[in-house]
Design an enzyme around this catalytic site. Structure first.
Site, PDB file in Angstrom:
ATOM      1  N   ASP A  28       0.852  -1.193   0.000  1.00 28.92           N
ATOM      2  CA  ASP A  28       0.000   0.000   0.000  1.00 28.92           C
ATOM      3  C   ASP A  28       0.890   1.248   0.000  1.00 28.92           C
ATOM      4  O   ASP A  28       1.894   1.318   0.693  1.00 28.92           O
ATOM      5  CB  ASP A  28      -0.922   0.001   1.222  1.00 28.92           C
ATOM      6  CG  ASP A  28      -2.072   0.985   1.070  1.00 28.92           C
ATOM      7  OD1 ASP A  28      -3.227   0.532   0.933  1.00 28.92           O
ATOM      8  OD2 ASP A  28      -1.822   2.210   1.081  1.00 28.92           O
ATOM      9  N   ILE A  29       0.494   2.227  -0.820  1.00 29.61           N
ATOM     10  CA  ILE A  29       1.292   3.446  -0.967  1.00 29.61           C
ATOM     11  C   ILE A  29       1.279   4.300   0.305  1.00 29.61           C
ATOM     12  O   ILE A  29       2.190   5.112   0.523  1.00 29.61           O
ATOM     13  CB  ILE A  29       0.778   4.256  -2.184  1.00 29.61           C
ATOM     14  CG1 ILE A  29       1.846   5.159  -2.755  1.00 29.61           C
ATOM     15  CG2 ILE A  29      -0.478   5.025  -1.852  1.00 29.61           C
ATOM     16  CD1 ILE A  29       1.487   5.759  -4.107  1.00 29.61           C
ATOM     17  N   ASN A  84     -12.931  -3.038   2.611  1.00 33.27           N
ATOM     18  CA  ASN A  84     -13.849  -1.911   2.758  1.00 33.27           C
ATOM     19  C   ASN A  84     -14.874  -1.948   1.634  1.00 33.27           C
ATOM     20  O   ASN A  84     -14.526  -2.153   0.471  1.00 33.27           O
ATOM     21  CB  ASN A  84     -13.072  -0.585   2.719  1.00 33.27           C
ATOM     22  CG  ASN A  84     -12.200  -0.405   3.941  1.00 33.27           C
ATOM     23  OD1 ASN A  84     -12.583  -0.765   5.040  1.00 33.27           O
ATOM     24  ND2 ASN A  84     -11.007   0.147   3.744  1.00 33.27           N
ATOM     25  N   GLY A  90     -15.294   3.831   4.162  1.00 35.96           N
ATOM     26  CA  GLY A  90     -14.183   4.647   3.677  1.00 35.96           C
ATOM     27  C   GLY A  90     -13.525   4.111   2.429  1.00 35.96           C
ATOM     28  O   GLY A  90     -12.364   4.424   2.142  1.00 35.96           O
ATOM     29  N   GLN A  91     -14.256   3.292   1.665  1.00 35.78           N
ATOM     30  CA  GLN A  91     -13.669   2.766   0.420  1.00 35.78           C
ATOM     31  C   GLN A  91     -13.364   3.921  -0.524  1.00 35.78           C
ATOM     32  O   GLN A  91     -14.212   4.785  -0.757  1.00 35.78           O
ATOM     33  CB  GLN A  91     -14.641   1.775  -0.243  1.00 35.78           C
ATOM     34  CG  GLN A  91     -14.038   1.059  -1.447  1.00 35.78           C
ATOM     35  CD  GLN A  91     -14.993   0.004  -2.052  1.00 35.78           C
ATOM     36  OE1 GLN A  91     -16.128  -0.137  -1.610  1.00 35.78           O
ATOM     37  NE2 GLN A  91     -14.514  -0.709  -3.045  1.00 35.78           N
ATOM     38  N   HIS A  97     -10.601  -5.114  -3.417  1.00 36.64           N
ATOM     39  CA  HIS A  97      -9.249  -5.418  -2.931  1.00 36.64           C
ATOM     40  C   HIS A  97      -9.315  -5.767  -1.455  1.00 36.64           C
ATOM     41  O   HIS A  97     -10.224  -5.336  -0.746  1.00 36.64           O
ATOM     42  CB  HIS A  97      -8.306  -4.234  -3.160  1.00 36.64           C
ATOM     43  CG  HIS A  97      -8.808  -2.951  -2.557  1.00 36.64           C
ATOM     44  ND1 HIS A  97      -9.763  -2.181  -3.164  1.00 36.64           N
ATOM     45  CD2 HIS A  97      -8.500  -2.329  -1.399  1.00 36.64           C
ATOM     46  CE1 HIS A  97     -10.025  -1.128  -2.421  1.00 36.64           C
ATOM     47  NE2 HIS A  97      -9.278  -1.192  -1.321  1.00 36.64           N
ATOM     48  N   HIS A  99      -7.137  -5.588   2.056  1.00 35.28           N
ATOM     49  CA  HIS A  99      -5.994  -5.079   2.807  1.00 35.28           C
ATOM     50  C   HIS A  99      -5.414  -6.212   3.643  1.00 35.28           C
ATOM     51  O   HIS A  99      -6.168  -6.945   4.305  1.00 35.28           O
ATOM     52  CB  HIS A  99      -6.410  -3.955   3.751  1.00 35.28           C
ATOM     53  CG  HIS A  99      -6.928  -2.735   3.068  1.00 35.28           C
ATOM     54  ND1 HIS A  99      -6.151  -1.624   2.849  1.00 35.28           N
ATOM     55  CD2 HIS A  99      -8.139  -2.450   2.531  1.00 35.28           C
ATOM     56  CE1 HIS A  99      -6.864  -0.697   2.233  1.00 35.28           C
ATOM     57  NE2 HIS A  99      -8.078  -1.169   2.021  1.00 35.28           N
TER      58      HIS A  99
HETATM   59  P1  5GP Z   1      -9.783   1.532   0.266  1.00 34.51           P
HETATM   60  O1  5GP Z   1      -9.843   2.811   1.061  1.00 34.51           O
HETATM   61  O2  5GP Z   1     -10.498   1.708  -1.068  1.00 34.51           O
HETATM   62  O3  5GP Z   1     -10.207   0.306   1.002  1.00 34.51           O
HETATM   63  O4  5GP Z   1      -8.259   1.293  -0.013  1.00 34.51           O
HETATM   64  C1  5GP Z   1      -7.552   1.877  -1.052  1.00 34.51           C
HETATM   65  C2  5GP Z   1      -6.093   1.772  -0.700  1.00 34.51           C
HETATM   66  O5  5GP Z   1      -5.353   1.930  -1.884  1.00 34.51           O
HETATM   67  C3  5GP Z   1      -5.611   2.846   0.291  1.00 34.51           C
HETATM   68  O6  5GP Z   1      -5.058   2.223   1.434  1.00 34.51           O
HETATM   69  C4  5GP Z   1      -4.565   3.624  -0.510  1.00 34.51           C
HETATM   70  O7  5GP Z   1      -3.461   4.003   0.281  1.00 34.51           O
HETATM   71  C5  5GP Z   1      -4.172   2.629  -1.595  1.00 34.51           C
HETATM   72  N1  5GP Z   1      -3.763   3.238  -2.846  1.00 34.51           N
HETATM   73  C6  5GP Z   1      -4.419   4.204  -3.544  1.00 34.51           C
HETATM   74  N2  5GP Z   1      -3.744   4.508  -4.667  1.00 34.51           N
HETATM   75  C7  5GP Z   1      -2.645   3.708  -4.700  1.00 34.51           C
HETATM   76  C8  5GP Z   1      -1.560   3.561  -5.624  1.00 34.51           C
HETATM   77  O8  5GP Z   1      -1.469   4.228  -6.650  1.00 34.51           O
HETATM   78  N3  5GP Z   1      -0.611   2.633  -5.309  1.00 34.51           N
HETATM   79  C9  5GP Z   1      -0.690   1.859  -4.169  1.00 34.51           C
HETATM   80  N4  5GP Z   1       0.303   0.983  -3.973  1.00 34.51           N
HETATM   81  N5  5GP Z   1      -1.694   1.979  -3.293  1.00 34.51           N
HETATM   82  C10 5GP Z   1      -2.658   2.896  -3.542  1.00 34.51           C
END
Ligand code: 5GP
Ligand code: ZN
Length: 113
Positions: A28-29, A84, A90-91, A97, A99
């Site tokens: 994760d970034i 999420n 908070g998606q 995906h 985590h």
């Molecule tokens: P969500 O909030 O949708 O469950 O999770 C999305 C996740 O994707 C977040 O934890 C965010 O940091 C990660 N993320 C978003 N854009 C990128 C990206 O370009 N590269 C990587 N490696 N992670 C990303």
């Protein structure tokens, strides 16, 4: 194309830990734990609610791969999987995906009560 489809296509760079025909696992970034990976099925769909039976078969294979990768990913102390779904969760990326959180005691939030 969504950001994860671009990562899967190699159009956006990522720290890729694992890849097979069904999914990739990247770092994760913006890590929320000592180890924070994303397991991303290669097929784009938004939500569990959108899964077909075939998607479900692929997904269970992906999930069951995670413990096989525990050495590579450093999951031996335990890990937490989070999916999420929607706004209240908070998606932010609407490509399903998982985590993978690990590498420390995961006391946020405390779900053990
Ligand atoms: P969500 O909030 O949708 O469950 O999770 C999305 C996740 O994707 C977040 O934890 C965010 O940091 C990660 N993320 C978003 N854009 C990128 C990206 O370009 N590269 C990587 N490696 N992670 C990303
Ligand atoms: Zn996508």
């Amino acid at each position: 194309m969504c950001v994860f489809c671009k990562i899967i296509a190699g159009e956006i760079p990522s720290s890729k830990m694992y890849e097979d025909e069904n999914m990739i696992i990247i770092k994760d970034i913006d890590p929320k734990a000592e180890k924070h990976y994303l397991m991303i099925p290669k097929k784009h769909y938004k939500l569990i609610a959108d899964m077909t039976d075939e998607d479900g078969m692929v997904f269970q294979k992906c999930i069951r791969k995670i413990p096989e990768l525990s050495g590579l990913l450093g999951l031996n102390g335990g890990y937490r999987l989070v999916i999420n779904q929607g706004d209240d969760a908070g998606q932010t990326v609407f490509h399903l995906h998982v985590h993978i959180l690990a590498g420390q005691p995961l006391d946020f939030p405390d779900l053990r009560k």
